[in-house]
Scaffold this motif. Structure first.
Motif, PDB file in Angstrom:
ATOM      1  N   ARG A  24     -73.483 -45.867 -61.199  1.00  0.00           N
ATOM      2  CA  ARG A  24     -73.883 -44.462 -61.246  1.00  0.00           C
ATOM      3  C   ARG A  24     -73.353 -43.673 -60.056  1.00  0.00           C
ATOM      4  O   ARG A  24     -73.503 -42.464 -60.006  1.00  0.00           O
ATOM      5  N   LYS A  27     -75.914 -41.363 -58.247  1.00  0.00           N
ATOM      6  CA  LYS A  27     -76.494 -40.184 -58.892  1.00  0.00           C
ATOM      7  C   LYS A  27     -77.552 -40.589 -59.901  1.00  0.00           C
ATOM      8  O   LYS A  27     -77.502 -41.665 -60.473  1.00  0.00           O
ATOM      9  N   ARG A  28     -78.503 -39.678 -60.130  1.00  0.00           N
ATOM     10  CA  ARG A  28     -79.480 -39.896 -61.188  1.00  0.00           C
ATOM     11  C   ARG A  28     -78.841 -39.493 -62.516  1.00  0.00           C
ATOM     12  O   ARG A  28     -78.006 -38.584 -62.554  1.00  0.00           O
ATOM     13  N   GLU A  30     -79.894 -37.690 -64.839  1.00  0.00           N
ATOM     14  CA  GLU A  30     -80.123 -36.281 -65.166  1.00  0.00           C
ATOM     15  C   GLU A  30     -79.097 -35.368 -64.497  1.00  0.00           C
ATOM     16  O   GLU A  30     -78.805 -34.282 -64.978  1.00  0.00           O
ATOM     17  N   ASP A  31     -78.573 -35.802 -63.329  1.00  0.00           N
ATOM     18  CA  ASP A  31     -77.631 -34.978 -62.571  1.00  0.00           C
ATOM     19  C   ASP A  31     -76.173 -35.202 -62.977  1.00  0.00           C
ATOM     20  O   ASP A  31     -75.288 -34.549 -62.438  1.00  0.00           O
ATOM     21  N   MET A  32     -75.938 -36.102 -63.906  1.00  0.00           N
ATOM     22  CA  MET A  32     -74.569 -36.440 -64.302  1.00  0.00           C
ATOM     23  C   MET A  32     -74.097 -35.588 -65.476  1.00  0.00           C
ATOM     24  O   MET A  32     -74.898 -35.134 -66.287  1.00  0.00           O
ATOM     25  N   THR A  33     -72.791 -35.433 -65.547  1.00  0.00           N
ATOM     26  CA  THR A  33     -72.203 -34.800 -66.719  1.00  0.00           C
ATOM     27  C   THR A  33     -72.131 -35.852 -67.827  1.00  0.00           C
ATOM     28  O   THR A  33     -72.233 -37.056 -67.547  1.00  0.00           O
ATOM     29  N   GLU A  36     -69.605 -38.494 -67.016  1.00  0.00           N
ATOM     30  CA  GLU A  36     -70.032 -39.436 -65.979  1.00  0.00           C
ATOM     31  C   GLU A  36     -71.023 -40.448 -66.540  1.00  0.00           C
ATOM     32  O   GLU A  36     -70.974 -41.626 -66.193  1.00  0.00           O
ATOM     33  N   ARG A  37     -71.920 -39.995 -67.408  1.00  0.00           N
ATOM     34  CA  ARG A  37     -72.874 -40.926 -68.031  1.00  0.00           C
ATOM     35  C   ARG A  37     -72.147 -41.972 -68.861  1.00  0.00           C
ATOM     36  O   ARG A  37     -72.485 -43.157 -68.824  1.00  0.00           O
TER      37      ARG A  37
END
Length: 62
Positions: A24, A27-28, A30-33, A36-37
């Motif tokens: 990750r 990053k959490r 929720e904060d990823m595009t 990125e997820r």
């Protein structure tokens, strides 16, 4: 349960958490595009496959 088994279990849990964090990039979700997820999920799947491969290799090398 013996101490060696407990230590191995603890280390495996820490390693799994570390791999997830590295995938990750700190990053959490929720904060990823969405891209990125998707990359994170792919990296985690690759790590899981590598771990399974190592287990199989250890089994065959005995």
């Amino acid at each position: 349960m013996n101490m060696n088994r407990l230590i191995n279990m603890g280390l495996r849990m820490l390693t799994d958490k570390g791999v997830a964090l590295a995938a990750r990039k700190g990053k959490r979700p929720e904060d990823m595009t969405p891209e990125e997820r998707k990359a994170s999920k792919s990296a985690q799947q690759t790590a899981t496959k590598a771990r399974r491969g190592l287990g199989l290799a250890r089994r065959f090398m005995r």
